[in-house]
Design a protein around this motif. Structure first.
Motif, PDB file in Angstrom:
ATOM      1  N   TYR A  29       0.843  -1.193   0.000  1.00  0.00           N
ATOM      2  CA  TYR A  29       0.000   0.000   0.000  1.00  0.00           C
ATOM      3  C   TYR A  29       0.878   1.243   0.000  1.00  0.00           C
ATOM      4  O   TYR A  29       2.011   1.228   0.492  1.00  0.00           O
ATOM      5  N   ASP A  31       1.739   4.860   1.645  1.00  0.00           N
ATOM      6  CA  ASP A  31       1.690   5.370   3.019  1.00  0.00           C
ATOM      7  C   ASP A  31       0.509   6.326   3.169  1.00  0.00           C
ATOM      8  O   ASP A  31       0.083   6.951   2.188  1.00  0.00           O
ATOM      9  N   PRO A  32       0.018   6.477   4.387  1.00  0.00           N
ATOM     10  CA  PRO A  32      -1.001   7.512   4.623  1.00  0.00           C
ATOM     11  C   PRO A  32      -0.405   8.906   4.407  1.00  0.00           C
ATOM     12  O   PRO A  32       0.754   9.155   4.753  1.00  0.00           O
ATOM     13  N   ASP A  33      -1.198   9.777   3.841  1.00  0.00           N
ATOM     14  CA  ASP A  33      -0.804  11.175   3.668  1.00  0.00           C
ATOM     15  C   ASP A  33      -0.779  11.811   5.051  1.00  0.00           C
ATOM     16  O   ASP A  33      -1.764  11.728   5.785  1.00  0.00           O
ATOM     17  N   GLY A  37      -4.251  11.652   6.767  1.00  0.00           N
ATOM     18  CA  GLY A  37      -4.313  10.346   7.402  1.00  0.00           C
ATOM     19  C   GLY A  37      -4.824   9.251   6.471  1.00  0.00           C
ATOM     20  O   GLY A  37      -4.863   8.087   6.830  1.00  0.00           O
ATOM     21  N   LYS A  38      -5.215   9.622   5.252  1.00  0.00           N
ATOM     22  CA  LYS A  38      -5.697   8.657   4.263  1.00  0.00           C
ATOM     23  C   LYS A  38      -4.551   8.252   3.343  1.00  0.00           C
ATOM     24  O   LYS A  38      -3.626   9.035   3.113  1.00  0.00           O
ATOM     25  N   LEU A  39      -4.637   7.043   2.814  1.00  0.00           N
ATOM     26  CA  LEU A  39      -3.624   6.603   1.859  1.00  0.00           C
ATOM     27  C   LEU A  39      -3.649   7.541   0.655  1.00  0.00           C
ATOM     28  O   LEU A  39      -4.715   7.893   0.166  1.00  0.00           O
ATOM     29  N   TRP A  40      -2.464   7.946   0.177  1.00  0.00           N
ATOM     30  CA  TRP A  40      -2.437   8.891  -0.936  1.00  0.00           C
ATOM     31  C   TRP A  40      -2.884   8.240  -2.248  1.00  0.00           C
ATOM     32  O   TRP A  40      -3.329   8.909  -3.165  1.00  0.00           O
ATOM     33  N   ARG A  45      -6.885   3.051  -1.261  1.00  0.00           N
ATOM     34  CA  ARG A  45      -8.041   3.375  -0.420  1.00  0.00           C
ATOM     35  C   ARG A  45      -9.235   2.495  -0.769  1.00  0.00           C
ATOM     36  O   ARG A  45      -9.959   2.046   0.113  1.00  0.00           O
ATOM     37  N   GLN A  48      -8.540  -1.063   0.743  1.00  0.00           N
ATOM     38  CA  GLN A  48      -8.079  -1.144   2.132  1.00  0.00           C
ATOM     39  C   GLN A  48      -9.076  -1.831   3.068  1.00  0.00           C
ATOM     40  O   GLN A  48      -8.705  -2.751   3.800  1.00  0.00           O
ATOM     41  N   TRP A  67       4.322  -0.919   3.542  1.00  0.00           N
ATOM     42  CA  TRP A  67       4.077   0.465   3.139  1.00  0.00           C
ATOM     43  C   TRP A  67       5.181   0.893   2.176  1.00  0.00           C
ATOM     44  O   TRP A  67       6.358   0.803   2.501  1.00  0.00           O
ATOM     45  N   GLN A  70       5.650   7.591   0.717  1.00  0.00           N
ATOM     46  CA  GLN A  70       4.903   8.691   0.108  1.00  0.00           C
ATOM     47  C   GLN A  70       5.188   8.691  -1.396  1.00  0.00           C
ATOM     48  O   GLN A  70       6.089   8.007  -1.874  1.00  0.00           O
TER      49      GLN A  70
END
Length: 122
Positions: A29, A31-33, A37-40, A45, A48, A67, A70
């Motif tokens: 996946y 990483d979360p932004d 806090g959401k996956l970029w 998404r 998930q 992960w 970014q």
């Protein structure tokens, strides 16, 4: 089996253990932004929650989230997911036996009806 969302070094080293006769699944996946806090990655998404529900069921196999970083890290040709696992799209799920890839689902394949369940049959 729980879904391991933090790939602890011992978990990652356990996937190459020749002693296990059960497959392990690496789930790649974005990483979360940090700002949301959401996956970029929008495709990440989308899968998930279904993936989390599937791998969190008591009878499910071991799933480990990897992960990829970014967006700038992910785009690097030196990204560990690209170098070690030959992953070029996220989300991707690899099926590993004794540390070797024996199957792969990429992006929309993960959400195809029944495909994940069929893929994870031993």
């Amino acid at each position: 089996m729980p879904l391991f969302e933090t790939p602890y070094p011992q978990l990652l080293s356990s996937i190459s253990s020749p002693s296990s006769d059960q497959p392990v699944y690496l789930i790649f996946y974005s990483d979360p932004d940090p700002s949301t806090g959401k996956l970029w990655c929008p495709d990440c998404r989308d899968v998930q929650e279904p993936v989390k529900a599937f791998f969190s069921a008591p009878e499910s196999p071991k799933g480990i989230v990897f992960w990829v970083g970014q967006r700038p890290e992910w785009r690097s040709p030196e990204n560990p997911a690209r170098v070690r696992w030959n992953v070029h799209n996220v989300p991707t799920i690899l099926k590993l036996m004794e540390g070797k890839e024996v199957g792969r689902l990429v992006e929309g394949e993960i959400l195809e009806k029944g495909r994940l369940a069929e893929f994870t049959k031993a």
